[in-house]
Design an enzyme around this catalytic site. Structure first.
Site, PDB file in Angstrom:
ATOM      1  N   GLU A 132       0.837  -1.195   0.000  1.00 23.42           N
ATOM      2  CA  GLU A 132       0.000   0.000   0.000  1.00 23.42           C
ATOM      3  C   GLU A 132       0.880   1.258   0.000  1.00 23.42           C
ATOM      4  OE1 GLU A 132      -3.708   0.291   0.472  1.00 23.42           O
ATOM      5  OE2 GLU A 132      -3.017   2.235  -0.254  1.00 23.42           O
ATOM      6  N   ASP A 172       1.012   4.153  -2.886  1.00 21.01           N
ATOM      7  CA  ASP A 172       0.661   5.538  -2.575  1.00 21.01           C
ATOM      8  C   ASP A 172       1.809   6.489  -2.872  1.00 21.01           C
ATOM      9  OD1 ASP A 172      -1.562   4.288  -1.661  1.00 21.01           O
ATOM     10  OD2 ASP A 172      -1.481   5.075   0.379  1.00 21.01           O
ATOM     11  N   SER A 174      -7.341   2.333  -3.455  1.00 16.61           N
ATOM     12  CA  SER A 174      -6.068   2.754  -2.859  1.00 16.61           C
ATOM     13  C   SER A 174      -5.162   3.380  -3.897  1.00 16.61           C
ATOM     14  CB  SER A 174      -5.324   1.538  -2.314  1.00 16.61           C
ATOM     15  OG  SER A 174      -6.005   1.011  -1.247  1.00 16.61           O
TER      16      SER A 174
END
Ligand SMILES: *[C@@H]1O[C@H](CO)[C@@H](O)[C@H](O)[C@H]1NC(C)=O
Ligand SMILES: *[C@@H]1O[C@H](CO)[C@@H](O)[C@H](O)[C@H]1NC(C)=O
Ligand SMILES: *[C@@H]1O[C@H](CO)[C@@H](O)[C@H](O)[C@H]1NC(C)=O
Length: 564
Positions: A279, A283, A475
């Site tokens: 994640e 990001d 996400s």
């Protein structure tokens, strides 16, 4: 019937006055007529899914600590909300006239009395290690579980999440506080809340790179040219649990796509390079690919500590920081229904404080489409995507030629927050024309509708543990949108204009007046399990919101507004 209820009210008034009399001054009562309640219940009973969380007695309870976060009631909240709408309304004379940290603090700061009452309660219970946050409105600290049980009249257990193995110390009992405290606190974190345990995103090794979504493709399809970074600009990603950042993966990604490289400005919280999270990789790689050279923070909360509430930690940390980055990308969400309304109300005030300070909060809208109860009788909206004061980002997939609403794209209607004015006309238009009446009972059509906008959420290439792989989820779409919004801030800062801040009212206005600023997505739907979903269609819809920004066009419009 009416007579009865009237009598009950009278009786209550009567008994209250007796109690007051009995306890007033130094009058020592003979056994009181009615015992005065010392505690008031502050939450509702909690239910968990027993197939996911299994609770056991805490063995080493003497040595087990829990972190409690007490949200103290703030003041002048109507004033704060009024300011938020004014500074975010391009037609208002106060547009862009953001407040600084101390100005916001001086408006909403709790009364000294509230802080004193809560502190006294802790001290009287032998707790002296709790500290007031820099924002002056949270009191926080670690306490032994036995002490917490006594303090809050609950029993804690040790819960294990079946699938992930994650362990939490929580209680299913509604907590109680002495009645003197009731008007002085919003909620106590660290007792009842079970955070959603994130599932691994779809992930695969890459065979033919051309079939996947790269930063180049995102820029090309979204019509997003490179914008020179402004030196005063800043952005951040938030990371929870044990998701850490790897510089070497970021280097690999940036070199592979020949992106401008700049060191990460600030890493807050713990980091272990050797345990890079997917994640985090996603990001940081996409927010910096969209906004190269912009100062970027990684804010990481939550290590292994069992008593922690990572989102709340992030919130308290950010709310106490006078120099907050301008744009935040947060891929975190929970089922709205699993969280106390009191907690979401308080977090909403924190979001309003960021809005008043000209900050933009970008949240992914969730990866479970409309969500669905186990009895299939209602959608389950996601939060914080359902907050009116954050930008909620849904997802689209790319079939090689077109963008389509992604079936996972979180979307729907809040049961907690009413529909804000800025989306009233587009949402009522959608509801009046497009919703099949037979499934209207699955959702609350008066609520805040989301998402607001969308971007790519399938098959994105990232570098992770030294190799390229692909990953999906909203996400991904959130940091893409966050980075692109940072570019708008760079451009606006270079023109001496204020940052975009709480951008929702402006985005809806632009979509209405200049529809070419968004690629309207008209295909796809977001059903989930046994719940029927919404369909993408002309204009705003609860799958892709206003659509995917046509960035260069949007940038033109968004640099036309200045404080007058
Ligand atoms: C980033 O910085 C480099 C080095 O100063 C510069 O060449 C490049 O144009 C910058 N890119 C952006 C988007 O600001
Ligand atoms: C529907 O949403 C409104 C807020 O817009 C809320 O007041 C109401 O309680 C909700 N209804 C249900 C059944 O959750
Ligand atoms: C891309 O943006 C420019 C404005 O900079 C606009 O003129 C052009 O039409 C846009 N391209 C597409 C394909 O929408």
């Amino acid at each position: 019937m009416q007579l009865n209820s009237f009598r009950i009210v009278l009786l209550l008034v009567f008994s209250i006055s007796i109690i007051d009399y009995v306890y007033s001054s130094d009058f020592v009562p003979a056994p009181p007529l009615l015992p005065r309640r010392k505690y008031v219940e502050h939450t509702k009973p909690i239910s968990i899914n027993p197939s996911q969380w299994v609770g056991k007695r805490i063995d080493n309870i003497q040595e087990t600590e829990i972190e409690l976060t007490i949200g103290i009631k703030q003041r002048n909240l109507n004033t704060l909300e009024k300011i938020v709408w004014e500074v975010s309304d391009v037609k208002h004379p106060n547009y862009g006239k953001y407040l600084n940290f101390n100005q916001v603090k001086s408006i909403v700061e709790p009364s000294e009395e509230s802080v004193r009452i809560v502190s006294n309660w802790l001290e009287n219970n032998g707790i002296d290690n709790f500290r007031l946050s820099g924002s002056g409105d949270f009191i926080k600290g670690k306490v032994n579980v036995l002490k917490a049980q006594d303090l809050l009249k609950v029993e804690y257990q040790r819960f294990t999440h079946e699938e992930s193995g994650r362990i939490l110390i929580r209680s299913l009992d509604p907590y109680s506080v002495p009645w003197e405290l009731e008007d002085h606190i919003d909620f106590i974190g660290g007792v009842n809340h079970f955070p959603l345990v994130a599932r691994l995103n779809k992930m695969e090794n890459i065979k033919k790179e051309l079939n996947y979504v790269s930063p180049y493709l995102v820029r090309k399809v979204m019509n997003a040219s490179i914008v020179p970074a402004h030196a005063a600009n800043s952005q951040a990603i938030a990371q929870f649990l044990e998701e850490y950042f790897s510089q070497s993966d970021l280097d690999l990604f940036q070199q592979h796509y020949r992106l401008d490289q700049k060191a990460i400005t600030t890493i807050r919280g713990p980091n272990r390079e050797t345990e890079p999270g997917m994640e985090t990789a996603l990001d940081i790689q996409y927010i910096t690919a969209m906004a190269p050279n912009v100062s970027t923070w990684i804010v990481s909360t939550g290590g292994l500590h069992e008593g922690q509430e990572p989102f709340l930690d992030w919130l308290v940390d950010m709310s106490s920081n006078p120099d907050l980055p301008y744009v935040h990308s947060i891929s975190y969400g929970d089922d709205e229904s699993s969280i106390e309304k009191a907690y979401t109300d308080r977090v909403d005030i924190e979001f309003q404080k960021y809005a008043a300070m000209g900050r933009t909060m970008v949240f992914s809208s969730g990866d479970s489409g409309v969500g669905c109860t186990s009895s299939c009788d209602s959608h389950v909206p996601g939060w914080p995507a359902s907050s009116r004061f954050v930008l909620s980002v849904g997802g689209v997939d790319w079939d090689g030629t077109n963008m389509n609403g992604d079936v996972i794209s979180g979307g729907g209607f809040s049961n907690y927050f009413p529909r804000p004015q800025y989306q009233e006309d587009v949402v009522s238009n959608y509801l009046s024309k497009k919703v099949d009446k037979s499934f209207e009972k699955l959702f609350n059509s008066s609520g805040r509708a989301y998402p607001d906008v969308s971007s790519f959420s399938e098959s994105l290439i990232i570098a992770h543990r030294g190799r390229l792989m692909s990953i999906g989820g909203t996400s991904a779409s959130a940091p893409i949108i966050a980075g692109l919004l940072s570019n708008i801030n760079s451009k606006r800062l270079s023109l001496d204009q204020p940052t975009i801040g709480f951008v929702n009212p402006l985005l809806y206005k632009i979509a209405k007046e200049n529809p070419e600023s968004f690629y309207d997505i008209k295909t796809g739907s977001n059903e989930f399990h046994c719940c029927k979903g919404f369909k993408s269609s002309d204009g705003w819809d609860p799958v892709t919101g206003l659509g995917v920004p046509n960035f260069n066009v949007l940038l033109d419009y968004m640099t036309k507004f200045d404080s007058s």
